[in-house]
Design a protein around this motif. Structure first.
Motif, mmCIF file in Angstrom:
data_model
loop_
_atom_site.group_PDB
_atom_site.id
_atom_site.type_symbol
_atom_site.label_atom_id
_atom_site.label_comp_id
_atom_site.label_asym_id
_atom_site.label_seq_id
_atom_site.Cartn_x
_atom_site.Cartn_y
_atom_site.Cartn_z
ATOM 1 N N TRP A 160 0.898 -1.388 -0.070
ATOM 2 C CA TRP A 160 -0.110 -0.094 0.059
ATOM 3 C C TRP A 160 0.954 1.292 0.132
ATOM 4 C CZ3 TRP A 160 0.400 3.440 4.196
ATOM 5 C CH2 TRP A 160 -0.523 4.726 3.967
ATOM 6 N N MET A 161 1.883 1.469 0.725
ATOM 7 C CA MET A 161 3.084 2.258 0.710
ATOM 8 C C MET A 161 3.458 2.651 -0.484
ATOM 9 S SD MET A 161 6.384 2.670 3.166
ATOM 10 C CE MET A 161 7.253 4.298 3.150
ATOM 11 N N ILE A 162 4.216 1.681 -1.193
ATOM 12 C CA ILE A 162 4.706 1.912 -2.516
ATOM 13 C C ILE A 162 3.540 2.375 -3.295
ATOM 14 C CG2 ILE A 162 5.628 0.626 -4.324
ATOM 15 C CD1 ILE A 162 7.550 0.923 -1.701
ATOM 16 N N GLU A 163 2.404 1.870 -3.496
ATOM 17 C CA GLU A 163 1.389 2.206 -4.645
ATOM 18 C C GLU A 163 1.017 3.586 -4.256
ATOM 19 O OE1 GLU A 163 -1.621 -0.414 -3.635
ATOM 20 O OE2 GLU A 163 -0.987 -1.866 -4.976
ATOM 21 N N THR A 164 0.797 4.257 -3.107
ATOM 22 C CA THR A 164 0.501 5.493 -2.394
ATOM 23 C C THR A 164 1.615 6.328 -3.076
ATOM 24 O OG1 THR A 164 -0.707 4.503 -0.491
ATOM 25 C CG2 THR A 164 0.051 7.083 -0.623
ATOM 26 N N ASN A 184 -0.344 17.089 -4.203
ATOM 27 C CA ASN A 184 -1.671 17.444 -3.423
ATOM 28 C C ASN A 184 -2.530 16.351 -2.798
ATOM 29 O OD1 ASN A 184 -1.473 20.247 -4.201
ATOM 30 N ND2 ASN A 184 -2.270 19.819 -6.259
ATOM 31 N N ASP A 185 -1.998 15.234 -2.984
ATOM 32 C CA ASP A 185 -2.525 13.864 -2.348
ATOM 33 C C ASP A 185 -2.089 13.746 -1.046
ATOM 34 O OD1 ASP A 185 -3.036 11.378 -1.507
ATOM 35 O OD2 ASP A 185 -2.596 10.363 -3.580
ATOM 36 N N GLU A 186 -3.433 13.884 -0.221
ATOM 37 C CA GLU A 186 -3.279 14.069 1.176
ATOM 38 C C GLU A 186 -2.775 12.808 2.149
ATOM 39 O OE1 GLU A 186 -6.625 15.515 3.323
ATOM 40 O OE2 GLU A 186 -6.728 17.275 2.047
ATOM 41 N N GLU A 187 -3.051 11.828 1.555
ATOM 42 C CA GLU A 187 -2.942 10.472 1.959
ATOM 43 C C GLU A 187 -1.288 9.946 1.615
ATOM 44 O OE1 GLU A 187 -4.694 6.066 2.026
ATOM 45 O OE2 GLU A 187 -4.590 6.991 0.108
ATOM 46 N N ARG A 188 -0.850 10.515 0.589
ATOM 47 C CA ARG A 188 0.720 10.410 0.311
ATOM 48 C C ARG A 188 1.602 11.283 1.145
ATOM 49 N NH1 ARG A 188 4.582 12.821 -2.882
ATOM 50 N NH2 ARG A 188 5.803 11.336 -3.933
ATOM 51 N N ASN A 189 0.967 12.553 1.280
ATOM 52 C CA ASN A 189 1.864 13.758 1.987
ATOM 53 C C ASN A 189 1.863 13.076 3.537
ATOM 54 O OD1 ASN A 189 2.117 15.215 -0.022
ATOM 55 N ND2 ASN A 189 0.427 16.585 0.143
ATOM 56 N N GLU A 190 0.767 12.639 4.244
ATOM 57 C CA GLU A 190 0.748 12.157 5.386
ATOM 58 C C GLU A 190 1.731 10.877 5.860
ATOM 59 O OE1 GLU A 190 -3.414 11.076 6.319
ATOM 60 O OE2 GLU A 190 -4.094 13.207 6.496
ATOM 61 N N LEU A 191 1.689 9.996 4.685
ATOM 62 C CA LEU A 191 2.578 8.879 4.753
ATOM 63 C C LEU A 191 3.943 9.370 4.736
ATOM 64 C CD1 LEU A 191 2.987 6.024 4.428
ATOM 65 C CD2 LEU A 191 2.716 5.882 2.067
ATOM 66 N N ILE A 192 4.359 10.524 3.805
ATOM 67 C CA ILE A 192 5.755 10.937 3.862
ATOM 68 C C ILE A 192 5.963 11.769 5.483
ATOM 69 C CG2 ILE A 192 7.289 12.759 2.814
ATOM 70 C CD1 ILE A 192 5.757 12.431 0.269
#
Length: 246
Positions: free
Chosen positions: A200-204, A211-219
């Protein structure tokens, strides 16, 4: 007969043989430089020195690969055969890039090797024969090239490593710390949620949308960008130098 006389007779026997006499001249000179009394004497002296003062060490070369991840994440390491499984655990942690936050176990031929923990006892493992990782050495259970076993780290994320004993070699040279020969790709982050959490992390991250909030939260959670292809052999070996052997 003295050693010098014996070696002289050996060299003379070689030079008088039909095989030697039939050699072209351009082959005789380099052969004479090798097969001579002084050279043979030095070889004998070196062997006696090894027997007297240099104890041979047995080295194990392992390939360690995380299961169920493609492209594979793996390392190839060399360690002495006499170290304990607990010591080998430290080598795996350093070589792979884990942080040693969680419990672990090895399984070799249906035998579990771990460090008992009173607060966390594996119910499914109680029926199996179990050894203490600090008391059993690799060479006691691993004896043949090609032998395979598993190492599981973090029973929550359940990271299973498939390990193969690729080579068994002997050396008289000093071997003060483990060595990583090769590897591929970065170790997953701790506590990401196992194989599925990692996927899931790699796909995100691959969405690559600022602007992807989920991606930014992950980073933000990880503390920066994560490069799944990153592996630095020199850096890994510097870390492994902190694990010393007697």
């Amino acid at each position: 007969m003295k050693t010098d006389e014996l070696l002289t007779h050996i060299v003379e026997a070689i030079q008088q043989s039909n095989a030697y006499k039939q050699l072209p001249a351009e082959y005789k000179q380099p052969l004479d430089e090798i097969v001579n009394k002084d050279y043979l004497a030095s070889i004998i002296a070196e062997k006696k020195k090894t027997k007297r003062g240099q104890k041979k060490k047995t080295l194990y070369q392992f390939k360690i690969a995380l299961k169920d991840i493609r492209p594979p994440i793996w390392r190839r390491v060399v360690v002495p055969s006499h170290i304990t499984f607990a010591r080998f655990h430290k080598v795996i942690q350093a070589a792979m890039g884990w942080m040693d936050y969680h419990l672990y176990e090895f399984e070799v031929d249906n035998i579990l090797i771990d460090v008992p923990d009173e607060e966390y006892e594996l119910p499914y493992g109680r029926w199996q024969e179990r050894y203490h990782a600090r008391k059993v050495k690799l060479e006691q259970l691993l004896t043949e090239e090609g032998q395979t076993f598993t190492y599981t780290y973090d029973f929550g994320d359940h990271w299973v490593h498939a390990i193969t004993l690729e080579k068994i070699e002997e050396t008289t040279e000093p071997f003060p710390h483990p060595i990583c020969l090769k590897g591929k790709r970065a170790c997953p982050p701790e506590d990401i949620g196992g194989v599925y959490g990692y996927m899931w992390m790699i796909e995100t991250l691959e969405r690559n949308d600022p602007n992807d909030e989920e991606r930014n939260e992950l980073i933000e959670w990880y503390g920066g960008e994560f490069d799944p292809e990153y592996f630095d052999l020199e850096e890994t070996n510097e870390i492994l130098k902190s694990i010393t052997f007697r």
